[in-house]
Design a protein around this motif. Structure first.
Motif, PDB file in Angstrom:
ATOM      1  N   VAL A   1      41.782  41.909  51.729  1.00  0.00           N
ATOM      2  CA  VAL A   1      41.553  41.062  50.564  1.00  0.00           C
ATOM      3  C   VAL A   1      40.530  41.729  49.662  1.00  0.00           C
ATOM      4  N   GLN A   2      40.911  41.979  48.428  1.00  0.00           N
ATOM      5  CA  GLN A   2      39.996  42.626  47.483  1.00  0.00           C
ATOM      6  C   GLN A   2      40.167  42.044  46.094  1.00  0.00           C
ATOM      7  N   LEU A   3      39.065  42.054  45.350  1.00  0.00           N
ATOM      8  CA  LEU A   3      39.082  41.736  43.934  1.00  0.00           C
ATOM      9  C   LEU A   3      38.607  42.958  43.174  1.00  0.00           C
ATOM     10  N   GLN A   4      39.273  43.233  42.078  1.00  0.00           N
ATOM     11  CA  GLN A   4      38.928  44.398  41.269  1.00  0.00           C
ATOM     12  C   GLN A   4      38.600  43.941  39.856  1.00  0.00           C
ATOM     13  N   ALA A   5      37.341  44.110  39.464  1.00  0.00           N
ATOM     14  CA  ALA A   5      36.911  43.766  38.110  1.00  0.00           C
ATOM     15  C   ALA A   5      36.940  45.010  37.238  1.00  0.00           C
ATOM     16  N   SER A   6      37.343  44.841  35.996  1.00  0.00           N
ATOM     17  CA  SER A   6      37.396  45.972  35.076  1.00  0.00           C
ATOM     18  C   SER A   6      37.166  45.491  33.645  1.00  0.00           C
ATOM     19  N   GLY A   7      36.966  46.444  32.746  1.00  0.00           N
ATOM     20  CA  GLY A   7      36.878  46.124  31.327  1.00  0.00           C
ATOM     21  C   GLY A   7      35.489  46.186  30.727  1.00  0.00           C
ATOM     22  N   GLY A   8      34.488  46.468  31.529  1.00  0.00           N
ATOM     23  CA  GLY A   8      33.148  46.553  31.001  1.00  0.00           C
ATOM     24  C   GLY A   8      32.961  47.778  30.115  1.00  0.00           C
ATOM     25  N   GLY A   9      31.818  47.813  29.436  1.00  0.00           N
ATOM     26  CA  GLY A   9      31.531  48.952  28.576  1.00  0.00           C
ATOM     27  C   GLY A   9      30.357  48.660  27.671  1.00  0.00           C
ATOM     28  N   LEU A  10      30.161  49.541  26.719  1.00  0.00           N
ATOM     29  CA  LEU A  10      29.093  49.421  25.730  1.00  0.00           C
ATOM     30  C   LEU A  10      29.674  48.829  24.451  1.00  0.00           C
ATOM     31  N   VAL A  11      29.031  47.801  23.938  1.00  0.00           N
ATOM     32  CA  VAL A  11      29.496  47.149  22.721  1.00  0.00           C
ATOM     33  C   VAL A  11      28.289  46.770  21.885  1.00  0.00           C
ATOM     34  N   GLN A  12      28.457  46.768  20.584  1.00  0.00           N
ATOM     35  CA  GLN A  12      27.367  46.380  19.697  1.00  0.00           C
ATOM     36  C   GLN A  12      27.224  44.866  19.652  1.00  0.00           C
ATOM     37  N   PRO A  13      26.044  44.384  19.326  1.00  0.00           N
ATOM     38  CA  PRO A  13      25.869  42.932  19.162  1.00  0.00           C
ATOM     39  C   PRO A  13      26.872  42.380  18.167  1.00  0.00           C
ATOM     40  N   GLY A  14      27.445  41.241  18.511  1.00  0.00           N
ATOM     41  CA  GLY A  14      28.479  40.639  17.686  1.00  0.00           C
ATOM     42  C   GLY A  14      29.876  41.079  18.040  1.00  0.00           C
ATOM     43  N   GLY A  15      29.990  42.072  18.901  1.00  0.00           N
ATOM     44  CA  GLY A  15      31.291  42.602  19.287  1.00  0.00           C
ATOM     45  C   GLY A  15      31.953  41.797  20.393  1.00  0.00           C
ATOM     46  N   SER A  16      33.101  42.315  20.825  1.00  0.00           N
ATOM     47  CA  SER A  16      33.910  41.627  21.840  1.00  0.00           C
ATOM     48  C   SER A  16      34.318  42.584  22.950  1.00  0.00           C
ATOM     49  N   LEU A  17      34.539  42.009  24.118  1.00  0.00           N
ATOM     50  CA  LEU A  17      35.095  42.725  25.262  1.00  0.00           C
ATOM     51  C   LEU A  17      35.955  41.757  26.046  1.00  0.00           C
ATOM     52  N   ARG A  18      36.938  42.298  26.758  1.00  0.00           N
ATOM     53  CA  ARG A  18      37.726  41.470  27.656  1.00  0.00           C
ATOM     54  C   ARG A  18      37.645  42.052  29.059  1.00  0.00           C
ATOM     55  N   LEU A  19      37.134  41.272  29.958  1.00  0.00           N
ATOM     56  CA  LEU A  19      37.083  41.667  31.365  1.00  0.00           C
ATOM     57  C   LEU A  19      38.324  41.147  32.076  1.00  0.00           C
ATOM     58  N   SER A  20      38.734  41.871  33.100  1.00  0.00           N
ATOM     59  CA  SER A  20      39.888  41.471  33.900  1.00  0.00           C
ATOM     60  C   SER A  20      39.535  41.506  35.376  1.00  0.00           C
ATOM     61  N   CYS A  21      40.155  40.621  36.125  1.00  0.00           N
ATOM     62  CA  CYS A  21      39.970  40.580  37.578  1.00  0.00           C
ATOM     63  C   CYS A  21      41.344  40.473  38.219  1.00  0.00           C
ATOM     64  N   ALA A  22      41.662  41.446  39.051  1.00  0.00           N
ATOM     65  CA  ALA A  22      42.936  41.466  39.755  1.00  0.00           C
ATOM     66  C   ALA A  22      42.691  41.414  41.255  1.00  0.00           C
ATOM     67  N   ALA A  23      43.639  40.878  41.985  1.00  0.00           N
ATOM     68  CA  ALA A  23      43.499  40.723  43.421  1.00  0.00           C
ATOM     69  C   ALA A  23      44.512  41.571  44.179  1.00  0.00           C
ATOM     70  N   SER A  24      44.136  41.966  45.366  1.00  0.00           N
ATOM     71  CA  SER A  24      45.083  42.590  46.284  1.00  0.00           C
ATOM     72  C   SER A  24      44.907  41.955  47.656  1.00  0.00           C
ATOM     73  N   GLY A  25      46.009  41.767  48.337  1.00  0.00           N
ATOM     74  CA  GLY A  25      45.954  41.150  49.655  1.00  0.00           C
ATOM     75  C   GLY A  25      46.132  39.659  49.662  1.00  0.00           C
ATOM     76  N   PHE A  26      46.127  39.040  48.494  1.00  0.00           N
ATOM     77  CA  PHE A  26      46.381  37.610  48.392  1.00  0.00           C
ATOM     78  C   PHE A  26      46.816  37.298  46.964  1.00  0.00           C
ATOM     79  N   THR A  27      47.301  36.080  46.746  1.00  0.00           N
ATOM     80  CA  THR A  27      47.777  35.679  45.431  1.00  0.00           C
ATOM     81  C   THR A  27      46.689  34.877  44.731  1.00  0.00           C
ATOM     82  N   LEU A  28      46.154  35.467  43.688  1.00  0.00           N
ATOM     83  CA  LEU A  28      44.988  34.900  43.027  1.00  0.00           C
ATOM     84  C   LEU A  28      45.269  33.556  42.362  1.00  0.00           C
TER      85      LEU A  28
END
Length: 125
Positions: A1-28
């Motif tokens: 069972v694992q969770l994988q987070a992704s999508g981080g990074g450097l962004v300026q104030p006022g900006g946007s980012l989208r993080l994602s979390c995917a699973a393996s070994g089970f149905t999230l």
């Protein structure tokens, strides 16, 4: 069972980012999923939680209106869309799941059973 987070990074104030979390070994999609964050020198805090199907979605007060948590059941992924980012949003963001379908507003760390490895979000000019 694992969770994988992704999508981080450097962004300026006022900006946007989208993080994602995917699973393996089970149905999230059958379980509640929350995002937490931990800034340097601070305790880990809950950011948002989405239930499996019905029920309430919760956000911490400081991100309401700026962050949106959502599910993509086709890909069995949970996203955290972050907009109007502020320097104080800088942290390592973790996704975590609990073996129940609903969320609570308390974001108690010990209620979550599995954690992803974290993805760093830096908001800076």
């Amino acid at each position: 069972v694992q969770l994988q987070a992704s999508g981080g990074g450097l962004v300026q104030p006022g900006g946007s980012l989208r993080l994602s979390c995917a699973a393996s070994g089970f149905t999230l999609k059958y379980y509640a999923l929350a995002w937490f964050r931990q800034a340097p020198g601070k305790e880990r805090e809950g950011v948002a939680c989405i239930p499996a199907r019905t029920g309430s979605t919760f956000y911490r007060e400081s991100v309401k209106g700026r962050f949106t948590i959502s599910r993509d059941n086709a890909s069995d992924t949970v996203h955290l869309q972050m907009s109007s980012l502020k320097p104080e949003d800088t942290a390592v963001y973790y996704c975590a799941t609990r073996w129940v379908s609903g969320c609570t507003s308390s974001f108690k760390i010990n209620e979550y059973d599995y954690w992803g490895q974290g993805t760093l979000v830096t908001v800076s000019s």
